[in-house]
Design an enzyme around this catalytic site. Structure first.
Site, PDB file in Angstrom:
ATOM      1  N   ARG A  38      40.295  53.959  33.397  1.00  0.00           N
ATOM      2  CA  ARG A  38      38.837  53.910  33.538  1.00  0.00           C
ATOM      3  C   ARG A  38      38.417  54.307  34.959  1.00  0.00           C
ATOM      4  NH1 ARG A  38      35.692  48.505  31.546  1.00  0.00           N
ATOM      5  NH2 ARG A  38      36.076  47.731  33.640  1.00  0.00           N
TER       6      ARG A  38
ATOM      7  N   ALA B  14      47.920  45.314  39.454  1.00  0.00           N
ATOM      8  CA  ALA B  14      48.227  43.883  39.596  1.00  0.00           C
ATOM      9  C   ALA B  14      49.743  43.701  39.606  1.00  0.00           C
ATOM     10  CB  ALA B  14      47.606  43.108  38.436  1.00  0.00           C
TER      11      ALA B  14
ATOM     12  N   GLY C  55      38.528  42.881  38.952  1.00  0.00           N
ATOM     13  CA  GLY C  55      39.266  41.622  39.080  1.00  0.00           C
ATOM     14  C   GLY C  55      38.298  40.473  39.197  1.00  0.00           C
TER      15      GLY C  55
ATOM     16  N   GLU D 270      33.891  45.590  39.454  1.00  0.00           N
ATOM     17  CA  GLU D 270      33.856  45.075  38.079  1.00  0.00           C
ATOM     18  C   GLU D 270      34.482  43.693  38.142  1.00  0.00           C
ATOM     19  OE1 GLU D 270      32.480  46.387  35.508  1.00  0.00           O
ATOM     20  OE2 GLU D 270      32.197  48.478  36.092  1.00  0.00           O
ATOM     21  N   LEU D 271      33.644  42.651  38.119  1.00  0.00           N
ATOM     22  CA  LEU D 271      34.155  41.305  38.424  1.00  0.00           C
ATOM     23  C   LEU D 271      34.175  40.407  37.191  1.00  0.00           C
ATOM     24  CD1 LEU D 271      32.352  41.028  41.882  1.00  0.00           C
ATOM     25  CD2 LEU D 271      34.588  42.000  41.355  1.00  0.00           C
TER      26      LEU D 271
ATOM     27  N   ARG E  92      40.136  39.212  21.015  1.00  0.00           N
ATOM     28  CA  ARG E  92      40.721  40.461  21.487  1.00  0.00           C
ATOM     29  C   ARG E  92      41.492  40.109  22.750  1.00  0.00           C
ATOM     30  NH1 ARG E  92      37.477  44.269  24.875  1.00  0.00           N
ATOM     31  NH2 ARG E  92      38.631  46.217  25.015  1.00  0.00           N
TER      32      ARG E  92
ATOM     33  N   GLU F  98      35.426  30.959  33.789  1.00  0.00           N
ATOM     34  CA  GLU F  98      36.046  31.894  32.840  1.00  0.00           C
ATOM     35  C   GLU F  98      37.263  31.203  32.241  1.00  0.00           C
ATOM     36  OE1 GLU F  98      36.745  35.497  35.356  1.00  0.00           O
ATOM     37  OE2 GLU F  98      36.330  36.513  33.471  1.00  0.00           O
TER      38      GLU F  98
ATOM     39  N   SER G 165      32.791  47.345  24.647  1.00  0.00           N
ATOM     40  CA  SER G 165      33.430  48.384  25.467  1.00  0.00           C
ATOM     41  C   SER G 165      33.449  49.723  24.752  1.00  0.00           C
ATOM     42  CB  SER G 165      34.867  47.972  25.782  1.00  0.00           C
ATOM     43  OG  SER G 165      34.868  46.697  26.344  1.00  0.00           O
TER      44      SER G 165
END
Ligand code: NAD
Length: 486
Positions: A168, A185, A237, A259-260, A287, A390, A450
């Protein structure tokens, strides 16, 4: 070091990939990669340090001018080949993803298909550069605006989608004409290295894409952000690390995309098609076993249907087959590591201690590996930690609400704003509620948001910038304005 025993056919790269070559870390350091299904070591990967990071920027700099000067069509064709090779090697790539990340084979194959689509989409976008020519209001001159590659990019990705989060970023950066260093990562470096091999085979010139696995992420990324040749940071992340990197990027005013984390609400109104809502809830929650930034984290269900929704969701969750990721019939694999399971378990225990009812699951199954049972909790106290943090695991907490106003208030009661889901039989209500939800993405009567062709990203503390769509290409470009008189 290459080890062909782990993946059938895919030549496994375990060194750094710099300047088109596999090289060990300058100081010889390595780190283990663990199989989450067994807790055992599956590979030893080179651990890049600061001097390797600077060498990676050197390689990206050497390749920058010629890559930026290639025609959009040739960049498009390389990306198209990368798409085709990724699809061709889907089976081996999925095996690698399951091995180091733990996701089920079905989820891993779905991820590879999704990852490949970013190469296809950006092969199509590479030739759609936009600009503008207009006359200045006073009529004295023309205003020319063109988009140019932003420059050397540092791409930092998480473990939860080791292939898709990389493509991406790599897809649009290549399409825009940038060179880059990917820091994957440390739980999942093998997939990123396999993607580097695919890009090399597709014809990406040496130095254009470097991959720098490292367990010394802080100093390594900081060194690159303080190198004046680096002009862009794209990070995916946690919000916590994103905040720290925004501060670091400020020193050299590096262009950033973030993108958090997310904390997606899943709203079900009493007029919703309940079968569709349960199907959507299973996708939005399960998912990737819940290890997704877009995962439904909080289920808000209107009172008249809350009991039935909970019972039916619990039945479906209890039927899921939990097991080793590689087994054909496994639907839910282990979580990525021990810390992930401990965190999920703490959140569930906390919620139960505060009065939540366990409808199914609620614990770790016996045996080895980092597994957690698919879990549904009802009567969760609003304000409980499981609703504000989260979860990143297979747990669905349910809270009831009455009416649109309360639903919107609950949905917005978070510092995050990435994705939200709304189920209702009234499309006007769905759109009305969407407009009031503070979230970069809303899915109406759908469990999946997405899409490589759509701008993915968050508001509030879920991020800055967009990935995917045409917007994703612009994130790797800068506008230049030329005032011209002719
Ligand atoms: P993380 O923030 O711990 O790590 C992400 C990346 O940053 C990894 O490569 C890691 O090695 C690196 N990193 C860690 N500390 C660093 C530091 N001090 N300096 C520089 N780099 C550092 O996140 P994670 O646990 O790998 O991934 C899970 C998180 O990612 C969740 O919060 C999830 O919501 C988020 N996520 C967001 C999106 C999105 O598109 N918004 C997508 C996937 C995951």
């Amino acid at each position: 070091m290459a080890d062909d025993t782990l993946t059938a056919g895919l030549h496994l790269l375990t060194d750094l990939y710099l300047g088109g070559k596999a090289v060990p870390a300058a100081d010889g350091a390595r780190f283990p990669v663990i199989d989450p299904a067994t807790g055992e070591v599956i590979a030893s990967v080179a651990d890049g340090g600061i001097s390797d990071a600077i060498a990676a920027v050197d390689a990206a700099e050497r390749a920058a001018a010629s890559w930026a000067a290639t025609s959009p069509r040739s960049r498009a064709e390389i990306l198209r080949t990368a798409f085709e090779l990724t699809v061709e090697r889907a089976s081996e790539l999925a095996r690698l993803i399951s091995l180091e990340n733990g996701k089920s084979r079905g989820d891993a194959l779905a991820e590879v298909a999704y990852a490949a689509e970013f190469f296809r989409w950006y092969s199509e976008e590479a030739v759609r550069g936009t600009g503008m020519v207009t006359t200045a209001p006073g009529g004295t001159n023309r205003i020319l605006v063109q988009h140019r590659p932003v420059g050397i990019c540092v791409l930092v990705t998480p473990w939860n989608f080791p292939a898709a989060m990389a493509t991406r970023k790599i897809g649009p950066a290549l399409a825009a004409g940038c060179t880059m260093i990917l820091k994957p990562a440390s739980d999942t470096p093998l997939t990123a290295l396999a993607i580097a091999q695919i890009l090399e085979a597709a014809g990406v010139p040496e130095g254009v894409v470097g991959v720098l696995p490292s367990r010394r992420s802080g100093p390594v990324v900081s060194a690159m952000l303080h190198d004046p040749r680096v002009r862009k940071l794209s990070f995916t992340g946690s919000t916590e690390v994103g905040r720290a990197l925004l501060r670091e990027a400020a020193d050299q005013v590096v262009n950033t995309s973030m993108e958090l984390g997310g904390n997606a609400p899943f709203l079900v109104f009493a007029d919703a098609d309940l079968d569709a809502a349960i199907d959507g809830a299973m996708v939005a929650k399960m998912r990737n076993a819940g290890e997704a930034c877009t995962a439904a984290n909080r289920f808000y269900v209107e009172s008249p249907i809350a009991g039935e929704f909970g019972r039916r969701l619990a039945k479906r969750m209890a039927e899921l087959r939990v097991g080793p990721p590689a087994a054909e019939d496994t639907e839910v694999g282990p979580l990525v590591n021990r810390d992930a399971v401990d965190k999920v378990d703490d959140l569930v225990r906390g919620a139960v201690a505060e009065g939540a009812t366990v409808l199914t699951g609620g614990g770790r199954p016996a045996g080895a590996g980092f597994y957690y049972e698919p879990t549904v909790l009802a009567d969760v106290r609003p304000g409980a930690a499981i609703l504000t943090e989260e979860i990143f695991g297979p747990v669905a907490p349910i809270v009831t609400f009455d009416g649109e106003e309360e639903a919107i208030r609950l949905a917005n009661s978070t510092e995050y704003g990435l994705a939200a889901y709304v189920y209702t039989g009234d499309l006007a209500r769905g759109l009305r509620v969407s407009e009031r939800i503070e979230s970069g993405m809303v899915a109406i009567n759908r469990g999946l948001v997405s899409d490589p062709a759509a701008p993915f990203g968050g508001v509030k503390q879920s991020g800055l910038g967009r990935e995917g769509g045409h917007e994703g290409l612009l994130d790797y470009m800068e506008e230049q304005y030329v005032a011209v008189q002719w």
